[in-house]
Design a protein around this motif. Sequence first.
Motif, short mmCIF file in Angstrom:
data_model
loop_
_atom_site.label_atom_id
_atom_site.label_comp_id
_atom_site.label_asym_id
_atom_site.label_seq_id
_atom_site.Cartn_x
_atom_site.Cartn_y
_atom_site.Cartn_z
N UNK A 206 0.82 -1.21 0.00
CA UNK A 206 0.00 0.00 0.00
C UNK A 206 0.86 1.26 0.00
N UNK A 207 1.95 1.25 0.76
CA UNK A 207 2.82 2.43 0.78
C UNK A 207 3.55 2.59 -0.55
N UNK A 208 3.91 1.48 -1.18
CA UNK A 208 4.54 1.57 -2.50
C UNK A 208 3.59 2.20 -3.50
N UNK A 209 2.31 1.83 -3.43
CA UNK A 209 1.32 2.39 -4.34
C UNK A 209 1.08 3.87 -4.05
N UNK A 210 1.22 4.28 -2.79
CA UNK A 210 1.04 5.69 -2.43
C UNK A 210 2.07 6.58 -3.14
N UNK A 211 3.19 6.01 -3.53
CA UNK A 211 4.19 6.78 -4.27
C UNK A 211 3.69 7.14 -5.67
N UNK A 212 2.66 6.46 -6.12
CA UNK A 212 2.00 6.79 -7.39
C UNK A 212 0.76 7.65 -7.16
N UNK A 213 -0.11 7.21 -6.24
CA UNK A 213 -1.44 7.83 -6.09
C UNK A 213 -1.47 8.99 -5.12
N UNK A 214 -0.37 9.24 -4.41
CA UNK A 214 -0.23 10.28 -3.39
C UNK A 214 -0.74 9.78 -2.04
N UNK A 215 -0.56 10.59 -1.01
CA UNK A 215 -0.96 10.22 0.34
C UNK A 215 -2.44 10.50 0.59
N UNK A 216 -3.15 11.00 -0.42
CA UNK A 216 -4.56 11.33 -0.28
C UNK A 216 -5.45 10.17 -0.68
N UNK A 217 -6.58 10.02 0.01
CA UNK A 217 -7.55 9.00 -0.32
C UNK A 217 -8.70 9.62 -1.11
N UNK A 218 -9.60 8.76 -1.60
CA UNK A 218 -10.61 9.21 -2.55
C UNK A 218 -11.37 10.46 -2.12
N UNK A 219 -11.92 10.55 -0.89
CA UNK A 219 -12.66 11.78 -0.55
C UNK A 219 -11.78 13.02 -0.60
N UNK A 220 -10.54 12.89 -0.12
CA UNK A 220 -9.65 14.05 -0.04
C UNK A 220 -9.18 14.49 -1.41
N UNK A 221 -9.11 13.55 -2.37
CA UNK A 221 -8.66 13.93 -3.71
C UNK A 221 -9.66 14.85 -4.40
N UNK A 222 -10.90 14.87 -3.92
CA UNK A 222 -11.89 15.78 -4.49
C UNK A 222 -11.63 17.22 -4.06
N UNK A 223 -10.87 17.39 -2.98
CA UNK A 223 -10.69 18.72 -2.38
C UNK A 223 -9.31 19.31 -2.57
N UNK A 224 -8.28 18.46 -2.54
CA UNK A 224 -6.90 18.94 -2.42
C UNK A 224 -6.03 18.38 -3.54
N UNK A 225 -5.13 19.20 -4.05
CA UNK A 225 -4.16 18.73 -5.04
C UNK A 225 -3.32 17.59 -4.45
N UNK A 226 -2.89 16.64 -5.26
CA UNK A 226 -2.12 15.50 -4.75
C UNK A 226 -0.89 15.93 -3.96
N UNK A 227 -0.67 15.27 -2.82
CA UNK A 227 0.53 15.50 -2.01
C UNK A 227 1.16 14.15 -1.70
N UNK A 228 2.47 14.09 -1.74
CA UNK A 228 3.19 12.83 -1.57
C UNK A 228 4.01 12.83 -0.29
N UNK A 229 4.21 11.64 0.25
CA UNK A 229 5.10 11.50 1.40
C UNK A 229 6.52 11.88 0.99
#
Length: 385
Positions: A206-229
């Motif tokens: 899951x953390x490896x995938x976060x390097x692609x999809x960002x640290x944001x989850x589906x609800x938050x992606x509607x509000x905020x630009x992608x942010x990465x760890x």
Amino acid sequence: MASSHSTLADEMAQTVFKIYEKCPKKCKPSTRSDGTKEWTNLAAVALYSERCGISCVSVATGVKVLPESRLKNMPQGKLLHDCHAEILALRGFNRFLINECIKMHDCPEYVSSIIMRNDSQRQQQQRPFRLAATWKIYLIVSEIPCGDASMEQLGAGTVEAWDTSSIKRDGKPLRGRGYFSEIGVIRTKPSRPDAPISMSKSCSDKLALKQFTSALQTPTTLLIEPVYLDGVVLPMHKFTYATMSRAFGKNGRLSTYREELLGSTGTYTFQPFCYMTYSLQFRDAKESLDSDPRAKKSKPSNVSLLWVKGQDPESIVNGLKIGGRISSSASRINMTRDAVRIVVDGSNQKYSDLKASVIDRQLIKKLGQNALGAWQSNVCDDFKL
């Protein structure tokens, strides 16, 4: 990137441990009636800027995941599927960000030190908010993430678990424990072979995938630009660069990812995090409790803690809050309801449709899953708002 032990890493760990100490006793491992002590893992998300210093926004503990049977009996976004500390801490981080967006939406005079409004004149697809550029995001953990990053550590001293003669090569993910010599592959939780089946992926995956999809989850992606760890902060005595770089680095198991595809998914990209180490030890870690040879062997705790900055701590068992058996503030249903009222009319919308609507995220997610290998989806936990 190689790890570095730094004063900053120790300061972040110390900040997290102090918050944990202040949380209620009901949120922590206990001593059972027979004298057996319980252990847990801890994780947290902390923001850091040179001007403001460290701001810890979520702290979580936990080692449990719900089996498929439990999800089928109670869907509708109410349950926390995965209560491993790392994943729960990231959910807490998302809950904090949504809370900040709500404050800014409901009160135009409110000024957040973390979140900024996007210029309304920017492109139409722009999210309404973004993280202030001065902040870096760190995930602090008390254990090496389960799955591929921890194979050598878990397999040390074993013989049978390294034997792959009986492995079923059917394209499905392996369980978290067993066949430790099979490295660089997707694994599922829970780790024990005798535990109820779940298709929830390991924290490494899951953390490896976060390097692609960002640290944001589906609800938050509607509000905020992608942010990465920016980094993962680990115990110094457990860190091994070779295993971490294999599990998460672009030259490890993700080497099948093609750099030329960067930029084809809108605002998303592949952004690997760095590693930092700290010298402190978490008081309720398994090794801390088992260091006394006279003590009984400790057992994992069923209780998870979720602390989000600005909220009361939550004590979670079997995916629900203790006391009233209600959904956590970080559940899918609660975070999605809060997010959609800011940006869209959520009435009668399905969660799956909202996920699909973030097209650039879906594209990069698929790319990351393909790079990792045999990714199979968990039970669909869909619901209408």
